[in-house]
Design a protein around this motif. Structure first.
Motif, PDB file in Angstrom:
ATOM      1  N   ARG A   1       0.823  -1.198   0.000  1.00 13.96           N
ATOM      2  CA  ARG A   1       0.000   0.000   0.000  1.00 13.96           C
ATOM      3  C   ARG A   1       0.868   1.264   0.000  1.00 13.96           C
ATOM      4  NH1 ARG A   1      -1.496  -1.849   5.672  1.00 13.96           N
ATOM      5  NH2 ARG A   1      -0.381  -0.461   7.116  1.00 13.96           N
ATOM      6  N   THR A   2       0.236   2.361  -0.451  1.00 14.31           N
ATOM      7  CA  THR A   2       0.908   3.655  -0.517  1.00 14.31           C
ATOM      8  C   THR A   2       1.364   4.075   0.873  1.00 14.31           C
ATOM      9  OG1 THR A   2      -0.549   4.247  -2.356  1.00 14.31           O
ATOM     10  CG2 THR A   2       0.628   6.048  -1.275  1.00 14.31           C
ATOM     11  N   ASP A   3       2.458   4.818   0.920  1.00 16.43           N
ATOM     12  CA  ASP A   3       3.061   5.277   2.169  1.00 16.43           C
ATOM     13  C   ASP A   3       2.008   5.744   3.177  1.00 16.43           C
ATOM     14  OD1 ASP A   3       5.322   6.196   3.855  1.00 16.43           O
ATOM     15  OD2 ASP A   3       4.501   8.175   3.388  1.00 16.43           O
ATOM     16  N   ASP A   4       1.967   5.063   4.322  1.00  8.87           N
ATOM     17  CA  ASP A   4       0.938   5.355   5.321  1.00  8.87           C
ATOM     18  C   ASP A   4       1.014   6.788   5.845  1.00  8.87           C
ATOM     19  OD1 ASP A   4      -0.223   2.858   5.232  1.00  8.87           O
ATOM     20  OD2 ASP A   4       0.981   2.026   6.859  1.00  8.87           O
ATOM     21  N   ARG A   5       2.223   7.265   6.069  1.00  8.93           N
ATOM     22  CA  ARG A   5       2.366   8.598   6.656  1.00  8.93           C
ATOM     23  C   ARG A   5       1.846   9.665   5.702  1.00  8.93           C
ATOM     24  NH1 ARG A   5       7.788  11.054   9.651  1.00  8.93           N
ATOM     25  NH2 ARG A   5       6.843  13.044  10.305  1.00  8.93           N
ATOM     26  N   ARG A   6       2.161   9.549   4.427  1.00  4.93           N
ATOM     27  CA  ARG A   6       1.683  10.536   3.457  1.00  4.93           C
ATOM     28  C   ARG A   6       0.161  10.506   3.367  1.00  4.93           C
ATOM     29  NH1 ARG A   6       3.127  10.182  -2.873  1.00  4.93           N
ATOM     30  NH2 ARG A   6       1.445   8.641  -2.768  1.00  4.93           N
ATOM     31  N   VAL A   7      -0.405   9.314   3.348  1.00  2.00           N
ATOM     32  CA  VAL A   7      -1.860   9.184   3.272  1.00  2.00           C
ATOM     33  C   VAL A   7      -2.520   9.757   4.520  1.00  2.00           C
ATOM     34  CG1 VAL A   7      -3.767   7.536   3.238  1.00  2.00           C
ATOM     35  CG2 VAL A   7      -1.829   7.211   1.703  1.00  2.00           C
ATOM     36  N   LEU A   8      -1.962   9.445   5.687  1.00  2.00           N
ATOM     37  CA  LEU A   8      -2.546   9.948   6.929  1.00  2.00           C
ATOM     38  C   LEU A   8      -2.430  11.469   7.007  1.00  2.00           C
ATOM     39  CD1 LEU A   8      -4.003   8.760   9.323  1.00  2.00           C
ATOM     40  CD2 LEU A   8      -1.840   8.580  10.537  1.00  2.00           C
ATOM     41  N   ASN A   9      -1.326  12.016   6.530  1.00  2.00           N
ATOM     42  CA  ASN A   9      -1.193  13.472   6.474  1.00  2.00           C
ATOM     43  C   ASN A   9      -2.271  14.073   5.582  1.00  2.00           C
ATOM     44  OD1 ASN A   9       1.018  13.721   8.193  1.00  2.00           O
ATOM     45  ND2 ASN A   9       2.512  13.536   6.544  1.00  2.00           N
ATOM     46  N   GLY A  10      -2.582  13.403   4.480  1.00  2.00           N
ATOM     47  CA  GLY A  10      -3.639  13.873   3.597  1.00  2.00           C
ATOM     48  C   GLY A  10      -5.002  13.843   4.272  1.00  2.00           C
ATOM     49  N   ILE A  11      -5.259  12.782   5.016  1.00  2.00           N
ATOM     50  CA  ILE A  11      -6.532  12.680   5.744  1.00  2.00           C
ATOM     51  C   ILE A  11      -6.642  13.800   6.773  1.00  2.00           C
ATOM     52  CG2 ILE A  11      -7.855  11.277   7.358  1.00  2.00           C
ATOM     53  CD1 ILE A  11      -6.716   8.799   5.941  1.00  2.00           C
ATOM     54  N   PHE A  12      -5.558  14.059   7.512  1.00  2.00           N
ATOM     55  CA  PHE A  12      -5.589  15.122   8.514  1.00  2.00           C
ATOM     56  C   PHE A  12      -5.730  16.498   7.867  1.00  2.00           C
ATOM     57  CE2 PHE A  12      -3.565  12.123  11.665  1.00  2.00           C
ATOM     58  CZ  PHE A  12      -4.631  12.167  12.550  1.00  2.00           C
ATOM     59  N   TYR A  13      -5.184  16.661   6.672  1.00  2.00           N
ATOM     60  CA  TYR A  13      -5.372  17.933   5.957  1.00  2.00           C
ATOM     61  C   TYR A  13      -6.859  18.174   5.699  1.00  2.00           C
ATOM     62  CZ  TYR A  13      -5.211  21.492   2.321  1.00  2.00           C
ATOM     63  OH  TYR A  13      -5.428  22.645   1.594  1.00  2.00           O
ATOM     64  N   ILE A  14      -7.539  17.143   5.227  1.00  2.00           N
ATOM     65  CA  ILE A  14      -8.975  17.265   4.950  1.00  2.00           C
ATOM     66  C   ILE A  14      -9.757  17.517   6.240  1.00  2.00           C
ATOM     67  CG2 ILE A  14     -11.025  16.026   4.144  1.00  2.00           C
ATOM     68  CD1 ILE A  14      -9.226  16.946   1.886  1.00  2.00           C
ATOM     69  N   LEU A  15      -9.429  16.787   7.295  1.00  2.06           N
ATOM     70  CA  LEU A  15     -10.137  16.964   8.560  1.00  2.06           C
ATOM     71  C   LEU A  15      -9.945  18.371   9.113  1.00  2.06           C
ATOM     72  CD1 LEU A  15      -9.464  13.614  10.492  1.00  2.06           C
ATOM     73  CD2 LEU A  15     -11.440  14.227   9.094  1.00  2.06           C
ATOM     74  N   ARG A  16      -8.722  18.861   9.019  1.00  2.00           N
ATOM     75  CA  ARG A  16      -8.408  20.166   9.619  1.00  2.00           C
ATOM     76  C   ARG A  16      -8.985  21.316   8.821  1.00  2.00           C
ATOM     77  NH1 ARG A  16      -8.020  24.171  11.746  1.00  2.00           N
ATOM     78  NH2 ARG A  16      -6.421  25.060  13.105  1.00  2.00           N
ATOM     79  N   THR A  17      -8.931  21.247   7.507  1.00  4.21           N
ATOM     80  CA  THR A  17      -9.375  22.370   6.680  1.00  4.21           C
ATOM     81  C   THR A  17     -10.841  22.293   6.291  1.00  4.21           C
ATOM     82  OG1 THR A  17      -8.761  21.259   4.607  1.00  4.21           O
ATOM     83  CG2 THR A  17      -7.049  22.567   5.715  1.00  4.21           C
ATOM     84  N   GLY A  18     -11.415  21.086   6.327  1.00  8.46           N
ATOM     85  CA  GLY A  18     -12.792  20.931   5.882  1.00  8.46           C
ATOM     86  C   GLY A  18     -12.942  20.932   4.375  1.00  8.46           C
ATOM     87  N   SER A  19     -11.834  20.823   3.638  1.00  9.37           N
ATOM     88  CA  SER A  19     -11.879  20.862   2.175  1.00  9.37           C
ATOM     89  C   SER A  19     -12.546  19.606   1.609  1.00  9.37           C
ATOM     90  CB  SER A  19     -10.455  20.962   1.611  1.00  9.37           C
ATOM     91  OG  SER A  19      -9.790  22.103   2.098  1.00  9.37           O
ATOM     92  N   PRO A  20     -13.144  19.714   0.422  1.00 12.25           N
ATOM     93  CA  PRO A  20     -13.616  18.507  -0.278  1.00 12.25           C
ATOM     94  C   PRO A  20     -12.416  17.615  -0.612  1.00 12.25           C
ATOM     95  CG  PRO A  20     -14.576  20.494  -1.239  1.00 12.25           C
ATOM     96  CD  PRO A  20     -13.492  20.949  -0.309  1.00 12.25           C
ATOM     97  N   TRP A  21     -12.659  16.317  -0.695  1.00 10.09           N
ATOM     98  CA  TRP A  21     -11.578  15.390  -0.988  1.00 10.09           C
ATOM     99  C   TRP A  21     -10.908  15.712  -2.316  1.00 10.09           C
ATOM    100  CZ3 TRP A  21      -9.745  12.193   2.641  1.00 10.09           C
ATOM    101  CH2 TRP A  21     -10.572  11.876   3.727  1.00 10.09           C
ATOM    102  N   ARG A  22     -11.677  16.183  -3.282  1.00 11.29           N
ATOM    103  CA  ARG A  22     -11.120  16.479  -4.604  1.00 11.29           C
ATOM    104  C   ARG A  22     -10.117  17.634  -4.566  1.00 11.29           C
ATOM    105  NH1 ARG A  22     -13.622  14.376  -9.132  1.00 11.29           N
ATOM    106  NH2 ARG A  22     -15.481  13.110  -8.730  1.00 11.29           N
ATOM    107  N   ASP A  23     -10.176  18.460  -3.516  1.00  9.30           N
ATOM    108  CA  ASP A  23      -9.284  19.615  -3.418  1.00  9.30           C
ATOM    109  C   ASP A  23      -8.012  19.304  -2.637  1.00  9.30           C
ATOM    110  OD1 ASP A  23     -11.169  21.010  -4.815  1.00  9.30           O
ATOM    111  OD2 ASP A  23     -11.992  22.071  -3.084  1.00  9.30           O
ATOM    112  N   LEU A  24      -7.763  18.043  -2.376  1.00 11.17           N
ATOM    113  CA  LEU A  24      -6.551  17.662  -1.646  1.00 11.17           C
ATOM    114  C   LEU A  24      -5.306  18.060  -2.452  1.00 11.17           C
ATOM    115  CD1 LEU A  24      -5.557  15.997   0.877  1.00 11.17           C
ATOM    116  CD2 LEU A  24      -5.351  14.062  -0.689  1.00 11.17           C
ATOM    117  N   PRO A  25      -4.339  18.757  -1.831  1.00 10.52           N
ATOM    118  CA  PRO A  25      -3.123  19.139  -2.551  1.00 10.52           C
ATOM    119  C   PRO A  25      -2.369  17.930  -3.097  1.00 10.52           C
ATOM    120  CG  PRO A  25      -3.312  20.381  -0.513  1.00 10.52           C
ATOM    121  CD  PRO A  25      -4.383  19.328  -0.475  1.00 10.52           C
ATOM    122  N   GLY A  26      -1.709  18.113  -4.232  1.00 10.66           N
ATOM    123  CA  GLY A  26      -1.039  17.016  -4.918  1.00 10.66           C
ATOM    124  C   GLY A  26       0.088  16.385  -4.126  1.00 10.66           C
TER     125      GLY A  26
END
Length: 255
Positions: free
Chosen positions: A27-52
């Motif tokens: 599976r894809t790097d867990d830390r990078r994925v978890l950082n992405g999840i926390f970005y969404i949780l913290r900012t409230g952004s739609p999943w599609r707007d997740l930074p690259g």
């Protein structure tokens, strides 16, 4: 490192608690994925707007959704909360507005803890925190539901509590009996219209602000301050993840 990303100390706490038996393709790097999840949780952004920098948003969302379904986030939260001395328990709830995107389910379907009250569609988060203000139990109900039902279930799961503190909304004979059944003392003011008033320790009751402060910290995560998830399990997973971050930060500050 982006300001929403896990620090090395936080990652060292969370990483050993994640599933460590990958199957098939690694599976894809867990830390990078978890950082992405926390970005969404913290900012409230739609999943599609997740930074690259966090990778494809579909990978991050699928990991969040799949592990929510498998109960992984709840298991990580439970592992951290079991480190609590749990001698004191402060219980309360907070009403969260449900966004229209969360209310698109079919009528007559399963209960996803979204109710209709005077304020519109809402969900109620129930939480118990310990003497350090850290969450040890979490639950959901419809926004208009009484605190006593879910509160009784959460309290019944306590095993080491000696003092349970709550406001008047939890004043019910059955709930007080449940607290006494686990060997704890109830510090719950009685309703003002009752003939017999229960005495409450003021120094202990004054500490109830710990659970109120927890909800303030929880709502810094905008995906918890407003509900966007249709499924109750996914919204509860978001609350659990925010609570995991609070636990990790607490460990980081004491090491």
């Amino acid at each position: 490192m982006a300001r929403f990303d896990l620090s090395d100390a936080e990652w060292a706490i969370i990483a050993p608690l994640l599933p460590n038996k990958p199957r098939g393709v690694p599976r894809t790097d867990d830390r990078r994925v978890l950082n992405g999840i926390f970005y969404i949780l913290r900012t409230g952004s739609p999943w599609r707007d997740l930074p690259g920098r966090y990778g494809p948003y579909t990978t991050v969302y699928n990991r969040f959704n799949r592990w929510a379904k498998a109960g992984v986030w709840g298991s990580v939260f439970k592992a951290l909360s079991e480190q609590s001395p749990e001698s004191m328990a402060f219980i309360d709830s907070s009403i969260i507005r449900a966004h229209q995107h969360a209310a698109g389910g079919k009528k007559g379907g399963p209960d996803h803890a979204i109710g209709l009250s005077r304020g519109g569609l809402s969900t109620k988060i129930h939480a118990i925190v310990d003497e350090y203000g850290l969450p040890i139990r979490l639950g959901l109900s419809q926004g208009q539901a009484s605190d006593k039902g879910v509160g009784a279930e959460l309290i019944a799961s306590l095993t080491r509590a000696r003092h349970v503190v709550a406001d008047r909304g939890y004043d019910a004979r059955a709930l007080v009996d449940g607290i006494e059944a686990i060997g704890a003392t109830a510090h719950i003011p009685t309703q003002r219209d009752r003939k017999v008033q229960r005495s409450v320790s003021k120094p202990i009751y004054r500490q109830r602000n710990l659970v109120e402060r927890f909800f303030c910290k929880l709502k810094h995560f905008r995906r918890c301050a407003t509900r966007f998830d249709k499924l109750a399990r996914n919204f509860l997973a978001a609350v659990a993840l925010a609570s995991i971050r609070l636990w990790a930060r607490s460990y980081e500050s004491t090491t």
